[in-house]
Structure formats: structure tokens, C-alpha cells
Write a protein that holds these residues in place. Structure first.
Motif, PDB file in Angstrom:
ATOM      1  N   CYS A  79       2.977 -23.780 -29.092  1.00 57.56           N
ATOM      2  CA  CYS A  79       1.955 -23.325 -28.153  1.00 57.56           C
ATOM      3  C   CYS A  79       2.464 -23.399 -26.722  1.00 57.56           C
ATOM      4  CB  CYS A  79       0.705 -24.182 -28.299  1.00 57.56           C
ATOM      5  SG  CYS A  79      -0.070 -24.065 -29.927  1.00 57.56           S
ATOM      6  N   VAL A 108      -6.537 -16.184 -20.192  1.00 52.67           N
ATOM      7  CA  VAL A 108      -7.360 -15.924 -21.373  1.00 52.67           C
ATOM      8  C   VAL A 108      -8.354 -14.789 -21.095  1.00 52.67           C
ATOM      9  CG1 VAL A 108      -8.961 -16.960 -23.019  1.00 52.67           C
ATOM     10  CG2 VAL A 108      -7.136 -18.346 -22.024  1.00 52.67           C
ATOM     11  N   TRP A 146      -6.394 -12.965 -28.368  1.00 47.13           N
ATOM     12  CA  TRP A 146      -6.845 -14.101 -29.185  1.00 47.13           C
ATOM     13  C   TRP A 146      -8.068 -13.747 -30.033  1.00 47.13           C
ATOM     14  CZ3 TRP A 146     -11.747 -15.342 -27.484  1.00 47.13           C
ATOM     15  CH2 TRP A 146     -12.073 -14.956 -26.171  1.00 47.13           C
ATOM     16  N   SER A 153      -1.943 -18.778 -36.289  1.00 45.36           N
ATOM     17  CA  SER A 153      -1.792 -18.423 -34.875  1.00 45.36           C
ATOM     18  C   SER A 153      -2.164 -19.575 -33.954  1.00 45.36           C
ATOM     19  CB  SER A 153      -2.638 -17.196 -34.543  1.00 45.36           C
ATOM     20  OG  SER A 153      -4.023 -17.513 -34.460  1.00 45.36           O
ATOM     21  N   THR A 154      -2.941 -20.533 -34.444  1.00 44.21           N
ATOM     22  CA  THR A 154      -3.294 -21.685 -33.601  1.00 44.21           C
ATOM     23  C   THR A 154      -2.106 -22.608 -33.364  1.00 44.21           C
ATOM     24  OG1 THR A 154      -3.967 -23.085 -35.476  1.00 44.21           O
ATOM     25  CG2 THR A 154      -5.663 -21.653 -34.506  1.00 44.21           C
ATOM     26  N   TRP A 156      -1.480 -19.147 -27.731  1.00 44.02           N
ATOM     27  CA  TRP A 156      -2.681 -19.695 -27.107  1.00 44.02           C
ATOM     28  C   TRP A 156      -3.077 -21.061 -27.677  1.00 44.02           C
ATOM     29  CZ3 TRP A 156      -3.886 -16.980 -22.987  1.00 44.02           C
ATOM     30  CH2 TRP A 156      -3.729 -15.595 -22.959  1.00 44.02           C
ATOM     31  N   CYS A 190      -7.868 -19.103 -31.620  1.00 45.64           N
ATOM     32  CA  CYS A 190      -8.247 -17.716 -31.809  1.00 45.64           C
ATOM     33  C   CYS A 190      -9.716 -17.645 -32.193  1.00 45.64           C
ATOM     34  CB  CYS A 190      -7.364 -17.005 -32.834  1.00 45.64           C
ATOM     35  SG  CYS A 190      -7.750 -17.362 -34.555  1.00 45.64           S
TER      36      CYS A 190
END
Length: 361
Positions: free
Chosen positions: A7, A15, A21, A71-72, A76, A79
Motif C-alpha cells: 500500500c 481519493v 477504488w 486490492s486492499t 489505496w 475499496c
């Protein structure tokens, strides 16, 4: 996982200006979830006895949800899945579908004194800032905190009449700011702070645990805080070392930086949204809220705490808190007072399925 996929720090404007996201749900995937639930129900098994095969998903559906959780662990660190068709499910159907999805993701963690595997984030007239208080069953605004898992997942069945806005902040960006403006406090971040388990530990666990607020392992940074639980440890446990002046100064500075609009992004979680947050790189809170009068319209979210097979390593001195700091391990959670053999069987079975290390077996 490698250094290329970890990350990164972000600011609120980052953001706001880049909506990558948000992951809209293909409507056909809702049909997949319905079919999987029908199959699971036809097995006649209780949820804790389900295997991933009992909640079968086509590869496209499985990949969509797995990629969202994965994706976490990069970029970012969070999501938002948008468009879960919760309006066509009863609360119990939504619970079973949510649980079935989790089987394909990793191993869920128990969350409270009752050792619940899933909780309803809903005002039940609970009290927040009291000894043993938890925020999820109140309508109170919450301190910035992280949860006891790799990823916390919230599925919104009904938003509030007003308020209940989700607040998220990149802990990595805040750490960078502390290094830039108060480098004299970085050492204090790495010293043990004692957290109260708020009565949610197992009978054979100490009621408090030590954990630095910040550390790194193999190049992966990790941060955790919960001032309410740190304060509770100081107030109710005489054996806990008193906070140093620098530790108090760190907590005061975090109280200023975490909600700062430069760092803090406000997110309205709407009906059918599923929010996923990495608990080592994103700190979260929410504003207080006003509910509708009608019971069926009251703010209601379902919460899962998940550990993932591709999770990062944690600092070695976090082991008292998480029991295991190795990457891809089953760790964290509040064991509570009611762990059953059925849950232990689930935990072992899921760990084997996902190839995860399991110190609880």
C-alpha cells in the motif's frame, strides 16, 4: 506479496480525484450469489459447516470478489464494491450470502465477547465510552481506530436517516507527516502501548496486550491505534505501565492529524455498498447518526473481520496482539468467551483450503 504491491500513502484529495477504488458489481454476479445461496441452503448445513464448495461461484464471480479483497493489500489499501442487490434479500439471506463470499476469501475472525463470527453494526442502545463498551451497537461517533484483522468488511443493508458518514485516513500518510514535522516522536510510536481487550478476550488471555502503534517488517509498514482502549487499559488495570509524556503527546497529535481534512476522506456508504479496509494502513471512524423510526429502515450493516492468504508480515513485537505475525497467517480477532469446536473446525478447514498458517489449530 512483494514490495511492488504494498500500500501507499494518500491524501484526501487523491481519493476524491481518483475513483478507481470504486468497483461496480456486474448485475449478473447477483444472480451467481442467488444460485450459490440456493445450493448452500439445499445442503442443509449450518453456516459454520459450509465449505467453499457448498457456496459455489462461477470463476468470474469468485475472481471479482477475490480481486476486490486482494486490492486492499496494495495501492489505496481499501475499496468499495457498489451495487450488491441487498434489496432483494432478507437480512438472513444477506447474512448467509455474505458468509458464503467470505469462504472464498480467507478465514473470518470472531469479533466480541460472544465470539460472534458476524456482527450487525446497528444501534442497539449500547454505550460506547464505558468500560467494556463497543461502538458497533451504538449510534455514537467513534474514535479513529483499526480492527483486529487484516481486512474489515462492511455490507450496507440500510443507511441512516442522517449521519453515519464513514471517515478513513491513510495511516501511512500520517506517519510521513509525523516524520516531517515531529521526528522527535517517531521513537515513541515504536514503544509498547497497552490496549484493553474490553472483556472480549478468551478466559486464558490477559485482559490487556502490548503493541507499538507503528512498526515495519521486511519493508512493510503497519500501524494500529484505538485511544479509547488505550485509555481503558490505563484506567482499569493498575499493573499496566503508565504512558510516558511522549506517548501522550503522540496520542494527542494523532487526535489532531487523523481527522484533519488534508488526510481524512469522508465516504457515504449507501445501500448495497460493501466497504473493504486494510487495518494496517487505513484508520477508520464514523460520525454519529440519526435513525429512522421504523425498525426495518434503521441503519444496518453486516460486518466481517477477515484474514487473507496474501496478507503482509507484521512487526515481530505485535505478536502479543495478533498471536502470529507471519504473512498469510490466521491471526487477530477477539476470541471471546464462546469459541466452539465447530468454529475451530471451520478455522482449521479454511486455513487448509487457503494454504494459511494457523497457530490456533
Amino acid at each position: 506479496m512483494n514490495r511492488k504491491t504494498q500500500c501507499r500513502p494518500w491524501l484526501a484529495d487523491d481519493v476524491r480525484n481518483d475513483r478507481s477504488w470504486i468497483r461496480p458489481l456486474d448485475p449478473t454476479l447477483g444472480d451467481d450469489l442467488d444460485r450459490a445461496l440456493q445450493h448452500a441452503d439445499e445442503t442443509g448445513k449450518a453456516m459454520l459447516d459450509w465449505t467453499p464448495d457448498d457456496f459455489p461461484l462461477r470463476e468470474h464471480a469468485r475472481a471479482f470478489f477475490k480481486n476486490a479483497f486482494d486490492s486492499t493489500q496494495r495501492d489505496w489499501g481499501f475499496c468499495l464494491i457498489r451495487g450488491m442487490p441487498v434489496e432483494r434479500w432478507s437480512v438472513e439471506e444477506a447474512r448467509r450470502i455474505y458468509w458464503g463470499l467470505g469462504l472464498h476469501i480467507g478465514v473470518c475472525r470472531t469479533q466480541n465477547r460472544a465470539s460472534d463470527i458476524m456482527t450487525s453494526v446497528k444501534d442497539a442502545s449500547g454505550s460506547y465510552k464505558v468500560n467494556g463498551g463497543r461502538g458497533y451497537n451504538t449510534n455514537a461517533g467513534l474514535d479513529f481506530h483499526v480492527d483486529f484483522c487484516d481486512v474489515v468488511s462492511l455490507l450496507c443493508l440500510h443507511p441512516a436517516k442522517a449521519g453515519g458518514t464513514s471517515l478513513i485516513t491513510s495511516s501511512l500518510a500520517v506517519i510521513d507527516e509525523i516524520r516531517r514535522t515531529r521526528p522527535d516522536l517517531e521513537d515513541a510510536l515504536r514503544t509498547p502501548f497497552y490496549f484493553s481487550l474490553q472483556g472480549a478476550g478468551a478466559d486464558d488471555e490477559p485482559p490487556v496486550y502490548p503493541c507499538p502503534l507503528y512498526g515495519e517488517k521486511d519493508g512493510f509498514p503497519a500501524f494500529r491505534t484505538n485511544r479509547k482502549n488505550i485509555t481503558a487499559a490505563q484506567e482499569y488495570f493498575e499493573q499496566v505501565p503508565r504512558l510516558t509524556d511522549q506517548q501522550v503527546e503522540v496520542l494527542d497529535l494523532l487526535d489532531t492529524l487523523l481527522p484533519d481534512p488534508r488526510f481524512c476522506f469522508s465516504m457515504n456508504i449507501e445501500k448495497g455498498d460493501m466497504q473493504l479496509l486494510n487495518n494496517y494502513t487505513v484508520v477508520h471512524s464514523r460520525t454519529d447518526f440519526e435513525d429512522f423510526e421504523e425498525e426495518e429502515k434503521k441503519r444496518h450493516m453486516l460486518r466481517l473481520w477477515m484474514t487473507l492468504p496474501n496478507s503482509q508480515p507484521l512487526p515481530d513485537d505485535w505478536v502479543a496482539a495478533f498471536k502470529d505475525t507471519r504473512p498469510g497467517s490466521v491471526r487477530g480477532g477477539n476470541r471471546g468467551k464462546h469459541i466452539t469446536e465447530t468454529f475451530l473446525d471451520y478455522e482449521r478447514r479454511q486455513a487448509r483450503y487457503h494454504g494459511m498458517r494457523n497457530v490456533f489449530s
